[in-house]
Each structure stands twice: as structure tokens, then as C-alpha cells.
Design a protein around this motif. Structure first.
Motif, PDB file in Angstrom:
ATOM      1  N   ASP B 351       0.836  -1.196   0.000  1.00  0.00           N
ATOM      2  CA  ASP B 351       0.000   0.000   0.000  1.00  0.00           C
ATOM      3  C   ASP B 351       0.875   1.252   0.000  1.00  0.00           C
ATOM      4  O   ASP B 351       1.956   1.247   0.579  1.00  0.00           O
ATOM      5  CB  ASP B 351      -0.884   0.039   1.258  1.00  0.00           C
ATOM      6  CG  ASP B 351      -2.023  -0.949   1.174  1.00  0.00           C
ATOM      7  OD1 ASP B 351      -2.919  -0.726   0.352  1.00  0.00           O
ATOM      8  OD2 ASP B 351      -1.995  -1.951   1.915  1.00  0.00           O
ATOM      9  N   ASP B 352       0.354   2.314  -0.578  1.00  0.00           N
ATOM     10  CA  ASP B 352       1.118   3.562  -0.664  1.00  0.00           C
ATOM     11  C   ASP B 352       1.469   4.139   0.697  1.00  0.00           C
ATOM     12  O   ASP B 352       2.445   4.856   0.841  1.00  0.00           O
ATOM     13  CB  ASP B 352       0.311   4.620  -1.443  1.00  0.00           C
ATOM     14  CG  ASP B 352       0.236   4.266  -2.911  1.00  0.00           C
ATOM     15  OD1 ASP B 352       1.002   3.380  -3.323  1.00  0.00           O
ATOM     16  OD2 ASP B 352      -0.587   4.862  -3.627  1.00  0.00           O
ATOM     17  N   GLU B 379       7.557  -2.639  -4.972  1.00  0.00           N
ATOM     18  CA  GLU B 379       6.115  -2.777  -4.988  1.00  0.00           C
ATOM     19  C   GLU B 379       5.781  -4.153  -5.524  1.00  0.00           C
ATOM     20  O   GLU B 379       6.622  -4.849  -6.063  1.00  0.00           O
ATOM     21  CB  GLU B 379       5.493  -1.692  -5.864  1.00  0.00           C
ATOM     22  CG  GLU B 379       5.511  -0.360  -5.174  1.00  0.00           C
ATOM     23  CD  GLU B 379       4.880   0.733  -6.005  1.00  0.00           C
ATOM     24  OE1 GLU B 379       4.099   0.391  -6.911  1.00  0.00           O
ATOM     25  OE2 GLU B 379       5.180   1.897  -5.747  1.00  0.00           O
TER      26      GLU B 379
END
Lengths: 255, 441
Positions: B351-352, B379
Motif C-alpha cells: 500500500d502507498d 512494490e
């Protein structure tokens, strides 16, 4: 089997396909050729449902079913297979377990019972032999540390195991030496039947000397600008793609 | 020193002083505690100005011991695990005390007792090793040394090989919020071959607990010790663990640190000292974090002498707003020639909003050494996901496959099958749980 009409598709907001039309019937082999950047690989990615590619206009029907909204796994379930130009290496996932899972899932999608171990093993041995794919490679992690040729043979092995109705080969010939090319082509020729179809995406005529296409299409600026039979491929080999630059704008520019 | 906790430190030091004079506090224990209390008054708790605690502020977690209202964190609810490790020698502790009734019969050569019994029976091994590895510069070690009540003493006689793992289940149950200081001493004698699995588990519906655990482990000559730490704590438990290990010549020590926990804050300090030659240490870790969790692993491997080898690999999967810290220190002392030390830390950010702080810290004072280190933060590989999906595998199963593949080179290092199966199950069920937790946000 496959009907593509007026297909427009974009990647990163850049329109690559600009009105592609293509009809593929069972038993046929189509070759899509064209210069770099013409949209060949985009066509393959869009057909396989790569989420990075957005269909902006037009439709894709597979056996009269609109597949544009289907997820990649659902398209695989319907019987569409894409052999990747750059197969992904996934350390930690064994080739053979992956194949078993894939077969199990596509069968489940079709409402078929799980494949029996004995049947799987028999089938795997047969296809393994066809693609000259060693036991050692089969047990390794998926594509990890495979040579270019081994990766491409693995793609065709998966194709052979999954028995799709439509197989799209995205530049399968790129990076192949002559032996690997022969093995891969031989595999594809053995798998050809009146019930399935192949779309070969390639830059060179070389592959088409081994797998004879029924139709050859030239893709340029996101559209098919010329279609013909295998002779067209030979013509392209001699003339190259430069003549496309001289085509009247009306033929290439839809907008 | 964290100045905002001075009052609390004073209070705790007072409590610790009251413990002197209890049954266990005779001779060397009393002295040990007195020294610790003095030091504790001096250094107290760390603040974020200290390099070792730069990313981890313990103060809110300490405050919560005394402040009754709940903190504004999103708890990660996790069900209690029903999986058990098959065919293991079960040892149970409750709040740090050995629960003999819930524990299994002990095989020959394995001795277990409370610290109190070890002291009262004048156990020579205990006396020789107790407290010797405690670092009086580490804040929480010092707090533990000041405040521990009793502890678990495990002694494995020389030449003993156990084919079953020793499974130590640490249970914590708190009726009211509290600060706990469980402590243990494990001695694996010469030429022993054992594996120890420690699971840290909550009892249901208990109050907030800050668990400050201290563990000392002696690995004897030519011994092979596989040591698994599996944190399964829940949202009401936060913990600091100080594990101090000393290994002797020709020994092999493998530490696996698995964090599949719902706990909002975890800090592990794992410190291994290779004191004699030809020893090997492997440190492997796998952490998964989600929601607002803070998972902090500090490891330190010391090559004191020549010809030792250490190999470290920590991997993390970070979801939600969670934060993970990895700090891997390797010290190669003067004269520790022909050292081979490898370190790697790989992180997968899902998740960011998730954050990882990763830092290798190599201090090399010898010139004939081979040291490598590497850290990656990446990522999720969308291309890999598409590849698997394009073969007909549904997205959710693909994610499972890719997570397992990511964790594979850590989990696969578990040589004993029953433990590997057990850890794999915990890992998978935790991933699923976390997947659900993320979606419900």
C-alpha cells in the motif's frame, strides 16, 4: 471464433490501437506483422486482458461473447492463451505446481472436475517430450534463470497443457536460436487442429517459414493496412516496412 | 534518556527495590538486580533522539500501561490459532512463569525449572550463566533485569539430540493493564542438537499488556540449535524482546523470527555473539505488517574471533499504514579474519501508506573478510500477477501464490518438516486475515 471490430486501445493514456479489425475462424493461423511501435504487442496484451491496456472503443467478441470486461483469468477460462514475449520469472513457484494449478483453475471455470494425477502426469510427459523440456527445468522455479529459448519453450509447453481454443504468440521467435525456433514451431504445428486457431505476432518472416499462416496482416499505426496470404510475408521480407510511410494518410489515419 | 518518563522510571525503580529481599533474591541475583536498578535510574527509557530508537517512539506504549483509556489505533483483530505444532515437547509459561501442569513430560537430558527452583537448588549451570549476557546499556534489558520476578530455566545436557522440537508457548493474560518482564535462560550443552520453537500467544479478552521479555541463550561447543520465534500476539499486547545469544566453537545457530501478529507495536533486539571460532549463525526473518502496526527488528551479529560465518535474510510484506524497521548490525572485531558475513533485507510494499526504514550497519575492524549487504524495497510485481492470471488462476489465488513465493526462501530454510508445515499454515492464514482486514477499511 474471434471478431475484433473498430478496436481502439490505450496504454498510459496514449492511444496505440486506432480501429483494428480482425476475424479469426477455427482452424486458421493468422500472422500479424508490422514495424516496431505499430501496436503488435498491444494487440496481444489487449486480447489477453492486461489491465495496463484500456479499450477505449470498439469490441472484441469471442464465440459471440463480449470479452472486453472479462478478467485475464476468465479469458483463459474461455480458452484464450497468450505466449508472452517476455515471460515473467517467479522464484519460489515451481513450474509443475503452477501448471497443475492453472489446469485445475481453467477446468473449474469450464465446470470440469479436477484432473487426475495420473492423467496430468501422462499429459505432461507427452508435452514435455514434444517441447524437449527437461525434468530438471520442470521442477525449477517458474522461468527462474531460464535461457531465452527455455522460457519460450516453457510458454509453448503451457500452451500445450492448457489446450486453448485461441493462442496468441507474441513475438515468440524473438531471441530464439535456430534449434529452439524449430522446436517451438514443431510444437505449434503439432498442436494445430481444426478446432483451434493461432495468431502469430512477429516482426520477421522467419517464424512463418516454420509455421505456415493462412493469412498475413500488416499492422501500421494501430490499424491493419493490408491483409493477404503467406506470399505477403515474403513480399515484406524483400520490401521491408518503409513503403508504409508512403501510404495515403486516409488509409492510416482514422481520426 | 526519555525525560517525559522520568516519573514512571522512578516509580518502577521503587517497585524493583521492593523485590529485593524476596525469596529469589539471594546472593548473585540480588547483586544483579541492584546493579540493574542503579543503571535503570540512570538511563530509563529511550527517546527518538537515540539512534537505536530513531523510528520507534515507545512512550505512548508505556503511557498506556498507566492510562486506562484505549488508544486511538485501529486494532487488527486476529483469531486465536487453532493450529498446533505436531509432535513437539510442549512447555507452557503464563506471564513468564512456568506452568508445569500444562507442560509435557520431559525427555531424558532436558531439564526445566523456574528461576526460583534453580536458585534454591543452587544449580551450578544457572549460577554460571544467569545474567551474563544481559546488556546493561540497553534500556529494556535493564528494566527487565530490575523488575523480573521469576523466569524459565531450560537446560539441555551435553550430547543430547532431540528429534522433537521443544515448543515453548508463552501465554499472557492480564486482568488489568500491566507491564510484564518475563525472563528466560536456555543452555544448550556441548554437542546438543535441538530445535526450540517459541510462540508468543495471547489469552482471549485480556487487558493491555506491555511485555518486556529478556532471553539469554548459550549455545555450547559443536551444538546445533534451531531457534524459532513466532509472534502471534493480539491487538492488546505490545512487546519488546531482547534476545542475547552466545555461541561456542563449531556451533551452528539458526534463528528464525516470524512476525504474524496483530500486535500494534513490536520491537525485537536479537544479538548474537560468536565468541569462538568456526561458528555459524543464520538469522532469518519474515514480518508481515498491516493497519497501523509498527514492527521493528534490530539484529546485531558479532564476529569476535576469526573463521566464523553469518548469514542474514529478513523479508517483509507491508500493508495498510504500517511501518516496519529493519536494522542489521554486523560487527567484525579486530583479528576476526576470514569472516564471512552476508546480509539481505527485502521488502514488499502493498500500500502507498506503508513505510519501511531499512538500514545495514557494518562495523568492520579486520581486513581479511567477506561482507555483503543489500536492501530492497519494491512494490508488488503487477507483471507477475498478470502472468499468473493469464493462465487462468484467479487474482486472489495469484496473490497467495506470489506472497508464498516471496516468503519461500525464508520458510524453505526450515529443515524440520512439521515446523515448516506449521509455519506455512500460520503464514497463509495470517495473510488471508490481513487481506480481509485491509479490504474492510
Amino acid at each position: 471464433m474471434l471478431q475484433i471490430r473498430g478496436l481502439h486501445a490505450a496504454v498510459n493514456d496514449k492511444e496505440i490501437l486506432k480501429g483494428l479489425d480482425l476475424v479469426v475462424k477455427p482452424g486458421e493461423v493468422h500472422a500479424i506483422m508490422g514495424p516496431n511501435g505499430s501496436g503488435k504487442s498491444t494487440t496481444a496484451s489487449v486480447l489477453a486482458g492486461n489491465p495496463g491496456y484500456i479499450v477505449t472503443k470498439g469490441d472484441i467478441r469471442f464465440y459471440d461473447k463480449d470479452i472486453v470486461a472479462l478478467k485475464p483469468e476468465e479469458r483463459a477460462g474461455e480458452g484464450i492463451f497468450m505466449a508472452f514475449q517476455y515471460p515473467v520469472e517467479i522464484p519460489g513457484v515451481s513450474n509443475i505446481n503452477f501448471l497443475r494449478t492453472a489446469i485445475g483453475e481453467t477446468r473449474a471455470y469450464k465446470g470440469l472436475p479436477p484432473i487426475e494425477t495420473r492423467e496430468f502426469v501422462r499429459m505432461f510427459r507427452e508435452k514435455q517430450h514434444l517441447l524437449q523440456f527437461s525434468k530438471e527445468l520442470a521442477e525449477r522455479s517458474l522461468n527462474e534463470g531460464f535461457s531465452g529459448g527455455e522460457k519460450k519453450r516453457n510458454e509453448i509447453l503451457q500452451l500445450a497443457m492448457l489446450e486453448p481454443r485461441l493462442a496468441i504468440l507474441d513475438e515468440t521467435d524473438s531471441g530464439l536460436d535456430i534449434d529452439a525456433l524449430r522446436i517451438v514451431s514443431n510444437g505449434v504445428n503439432k498442436l494445430r487442429s481444426s478446432a483451434n486457431a493461432f495468431v502469430l505476432i512477429t516482426h520477421y518472416q522467419r517464424l512463418l517459414e516454420h509455421i505456415e499462416p493462412d493469412f498475413v496482416h500488416v499492422l501500421y499505426k494501430g490499424r491493419i493496412v493490408r491483409s493477404g496470404t503467406k506470399e505477403l510475408a515474403s513480399e515484406l521480407e524483400i520490401k521491408g516496412y518503409d513503403w508504409l510511410n508512403d501510404l495515403p494518410a486516409a488509409l492510416t489515419d482514422q481520426n | 534518556m526519555n525525560t517525559d518518563t522520568v516519573h514512571f522510571v522512578g516509580q518502577l525503580a521503587g517497585q524493583a527495590t521492593d523485590r529485593i529481599g524476596e525469596k529469589i533474591d539471594i546472593g548473585f541475583i540480588r547483586q544483579f538486580r541492584q546493579t540493574a536498578i542503579q543503571q535503570f535510574r540512570r538511563i530509563g527509557f529511550p527517546d527518538t533522539k537515540s539512534e537505536d530508537w530513531k523510528y520507534t517512539n515507545v512512550q505512548p506504549w508505556l503511557n498506556r500501561i498507566t492510562v486506562k483509556e484505549a488508544m486511538a489505533t485501529t486494532p487488527l483483530k486476529r483469531r486465536l490459532f487453532s493450529e498446533h505444532l505436531d509432535a513437539a515437547i510442549r512447555i507452557v509459561t503464563k506471564n513468564g512463569k512456568w506452568d508445569k501442569e500444562s507442560s509435557a513430560e520431559l525427555p531424558e537430558g532436558l531439564h526445566i525449572s523456574s528461576f526460583t527452583d534453580a536458585v534454591l537448588s543452587d544449580n551450578a549451570q544457572f549460577k554460571a550463566h544467569f545474567g551474563k549476557l544481559t546488556d546493561l546499556k540497553e534500556h529494556f534489558s535493564v528494566a527487565n533485569a530490575s523488575l523480573f520476578e521469576d523466569g524459565l530455566f531450560v537446560y539441555i545436557e551435553p550430547h543430547i539430540e532431540l528429534d522433537k522440537p521443544i515448543h515453548i508457548i508463552h501465554k499472557t493474560a492480564q486482568p488489568v493493564p500491566g507491564f510484564l518482564h518475563p525472563r528466560q535462560l536456555i543452555i544448550a550443552g556441548e554437542e546438543t542438537k535441538i530445535s526450540i520453537v517459541e510462540t508468543f500467544e495471547p489469552e482471549e479478552d485480556t487487558a493491555y499488556a506491555f511485555i518486556n521479555a529478556m532471553s539469554e541463550l548459550i549455545v555450547g561447543k559443536q551444538a546445533t540449535v534451531d531457534h524459532y520465534l513466532i509472534n502471534l500476539r493480539n491487538q492488546d499486547q505490545v512487546s519488546v524482546l531482547n534476545l542475547e545469544v552466545k555461541t561456542a566453537e563449531h556451533s551452528r545457530y539458526h534463528n528464525f523470527n516470524f512476525l504474524f501478529s496483530g500486535s500494534p507495536f513490536i520491537r525485537n533486539n536479537i544479538h548474537v555473539v560468536m565468541d569462538e571460532g568456526n561458528a555459524q549463525t543464520n538469522l532469518l526473518g519474515l514480518y508481515i505488517s498491516g493497519n497501523d502496526q509498527l514492527v521493528d527488528n534490530h539484529t546485531c551479529t558479532e564476529h569476535r574471533v576469526a573463521c566464523c560465518r553469518s548469514d542474514e535474510k529478513y523479508k517483509g510484506i507491508l500493508h495498510g499504514n504500517s511501518t516496519a524497521v529493519f536494522n542489521g548490525k554486523i560487527i567484525v572485531h579486530p583479528g576476526a579474519q576470514q569472516t564471512a558475513a552476508y546480509q539481505q533485507n527485502n521488502n514488499l510494499i502493498m500500500d502507498d501508506n506503508a513505510t519501511i526504514y531499512t538500514k545495514p550497519e557494518l562495523q568492520i575492524f579486520a581486513d581479511d573478510v567477506q561482507c555483503t549487504h543489500g536492501a530492497t524495497v519494491g512494490e508488488f510485481d503487477q507483471q507477475a500477477l498478470f502472468y499468473l492470471q493469464s493462465r487462468g488462476i484467479p487474482e486472489k489465488s495469484c496473490l497467495d501464490i506470489l506472497m508464498q513465493a516471496f516468503a519461500f526462501d525464508v520458510i524453505d530454510r526450515i529443515t524440520q518438516k512439521s515446523t515448516r508445515v506449521y509455519v506455512t499454515r500460520l503464514f497463509m492464514s495470517f495473510l488471508r486475515l490481513l487481506g480481509k482486514a485491509d479490504k474492510s477499511q
